[in-house]
Design a protein around this motif. Structure first.
Motif, mmCIF file in Angstrom:
data_model
loop_
_atom_site.group_PDB
_atom_site.id
_atom_site.type_symbol
_atom_site.label_atom_id
_atom_site.label_comp_id
_atom_site.label_asym_id
_atom_site.label_seq_id
_atom_site.Cartn_x
_atom_site.Cartn_y
_atom_site.Cartn_z
ATOM 1 N N ARG A 93 0.680 -1.226 0.016
ATOM 2 C CA ARG A 93 0.064 0.024 0.123
ATOM 3 C C ARG A 93 0.851 1.253 0.159
ATOM 4 O O ARG A 93 0.642 2.189 -0.740
ATOM 5 C CB ARG A 93 -0.916 0.161 1.269
ATOM 6 N N ALA A 94 1.961 1.253 0.783
ATOM 7 C CA ALA A 94 3.089 2.494 0.637
ATOM 8 C C ALA A 94 3.450 2.573 -0.781
ATOM 9 O O ALA A 94 3.670 3.718 -1.149
ATOM 10 C CB ALA A 94 4.150 2.269 1.565
ATOM 11 N N ARG A 95 3.660 1.357 -1.531
ATOM 12 C CA ARG A 95 4.233 1.637 -3.039
ATOM 13 C C ARG A 95 2.961 2.237 -3.767
ATOM 14 O O ARG A 95 3.476 3.158 -4.539
ATOM 15 C CB ARG A 95 4.300 0.315 -3.540
ATOM 16 N N GLU A 96 1.585 1.883 -3.599
ATOM 17 C CA GLU A 96 0.654 2.384 -4.325
ATOM 18 C C GLU A 96 0.544 3.936 -3.981
ATOM 19 O O GLU A 96 0.376 4.750 -4.956
ATOM 20 C CB GLU A 96 -0.828 1.903 -3.934
ATOM 21 N N LEU A 97 0.728 4.468 -2.690
ATOM 22 C CA LEU A 97 0.635 5.665 -2.364
ATOM 23 C C LEU A 97 1.830 6.510 -2.890
ATOM 24 O O LEU A 97 1.611 7.755 -3.201
ATOM 25 C CB LEU A 97 0.544 6.116 -0.616
ATOM 26 N N GLY A 98 2.766 5.801 -2.723
ATOM 27 C CA GLY A 98 4.212 6.568 -3.470
ATOM 28 C C GLY A 98 5.074 6.862 -2.171
ATOM 29 O O GLY A 98 6.016 7.486 -2.484
ATOM 30 N N ARG A 99 4.544 6.926 -0.995
ATOM 31 C CA ARG A 99 5.545 7.269 0.046
ATOM 32 C C ARG A 99 4.839 6.736 1.533
ATOM 33 O O ARG A 99 3.949 6.335 1.745
ATOM 34 C CB ARG A 99 5.558 8.913 0.177
ATOM 35 N N LEU A 100 5.718 6.921 2.428
ATOM 36 C CA LEU A 100 5.401 6.746 3.812
ATOM 37 C C LEU A 100 5.194 8.067 4.735
ATOM 38 O O LEU A 100 5.630 8.900 4.155
ATOM 39 C CB LEU A 100 6.390 6.018 4.780
ATOM 40 N N TYR A 101 4.473 8.008 5.632
ATOM 41 C CA TYR A 101 4.245 9.196 6.434
ATOM 42 C C TYR A 101 5.622 9.774 7.009
ATOM 43 O O TYR A 101 5.758 10.737 6.998
ATOM 44 C CB TYR A 101 3.295 8.764 7.692
ATOM 45 N N SER A 102 6.551 8.472 7.399
ATOM 46 C CA SER A 102 7.775 8.990 7.700
ATOM 47 C C SER A 102 8.646 9.683 6.732
ATOM 48 O O SER A 102 9.601 10.677 6.967
ATOM 49 C CB SER A 102 8.444 7.881 8.292
ATOM 50 N N ASP A 103 8.375 9.589 5.585
ATOM 51 C CA ASP A 103 9.082 10.374 4.275
ATOM 52 C C ASP A 103 9.004 11.775 4.492
ATOM 53 O O ASP A 103 9.601 12.606 4.066
ATOM 54 C CB ASP A 103 8.564 9.802 3.114
ATOM 55 N N THR A 104 7.844 12.399 5.210
ATOM 56 C CA THR A 104 7.526 13.776 5.408
ATOM 57 C C THR A 104 8.377 14.640 6.376
ATOM 58 O O THR A 104 8.697 15.746 6.216
ATOM 59 C CB THR A 104 6.111 14.081 5.748
ATOM 60 N N GLU A 105 9.080 13.609 7.363
ATOM 61 C CA GLU A 105 9.832 14.199 8.301
ATOM 62 C C GLU A 105 11.438 13.687 8.173
ATOM 63 O O GLU A 105 12.151 14.401 8.814
ATOM 64 C CB GLU A 105 9.383 13.626 9.774
#
Length: 226
Positions: A93-105
């Motif tokens: 699901r992270a691949r579908e979204l293209g990122r993790l929440y942690s990527d923002t930080e």
């Protein structure tokens, strides 16, 4: 949906034998279940802790990650009230979204090799009436089953530390967790680093309960704080 595992059943039985309320853990099965989790998140993070999340006055904490996530919930069996929740982002699901929440930080580049077996968790919270420990044990038992059932081997997430005192406690905590640092190959790097060098650390500081719990079960700190 997620069947209750043997270890989850054991935790539930032990909890019921000791205290009320009676609790049950499962994955959210419907939009209504997810909304119940989002309302608990809003109550804890916005109303209790003062975070600016969701639409003001909506009573719901929701963002663009929620539709891609599984939502682990603990309910009071008698009242059906959701008293604990975790948000789980599986690797596909992270691949579908293209990122993790942690990527923002953080820059997570060094974690790419383990990304196929890496689950991200976040938005963990427990209702203030149910913080004796049994609720978080139920959530962790549910998480253990989720990891085993999916064949996942790594779990990551962001842990928050209060800056209400100007960052002095956070600076102390940053120093104290250095002994828990991960191996260099699993280090991440804050996109906006916390300027601990310019802040006098508090004489003492209590680790947030969730962070303390993670470290007690062997988790590692993957770098400097954001």
């Amino acid at each position: 949906t997620m069947a209750r595992s043997d270890d989850t059943a054991s935790v539930r039985e032990a909890t019921e034998a000791r205290t009320e309320p009676r609790l049950a853990v499962s994955l959210a099965r419907s939009p209504a279940d997810i909304e119940d989790a989002q309302r608990l998140r809003y109550k804890v993070f916005a109303e209790e802790m003062g975070a600016r999340i969701g639409d003001a006055g909506s009573g719901i904490d929701a963002d663009e990650f929620d539709p891609y996530c599984d939502h682990l919930i603990v309910r009071d069996v008698d009242t059906l009230r959701v008293v604990g929740t975790y948000r789980i982002l599986a690797p596909h699901r992270a691949r579908e979204l293209g990122r993790l929440y942690s990527d923002t930080e953080f820059d997570l580049s060094r974690l790419q090799l383990i990304a196929p077996t890496m689950v991200e968790v976040g938005r963990s919270c427990v209702h203030r009436d149910c913080r004796s420990g049994s609720t978080i044990l139920m959530l962790w038992a549910g998480m253990a089953h989720y990891m085993r059932a999916g064949g996942y081997s790594h779990l990551i997430g962001c842990a928050s530390v209060s800056l209400a005192d100007g960052g002095h406690s956070a600076a102390r905590i940053r120093s104290e967790v250095q002994k828990y640092l991960s191996d260099p190959e699993h280090r991440v790097f804050p996109r906006l680093a916390f300027p601990y060098e310019r802040i006098a650390p508090a004489a003492t500081a209590e680790l947030p309960p969730l962070l303390k719990g993670y470290l007690r079960i062997g988790s590692k700190i993957c770098g400097e704080p954001a």
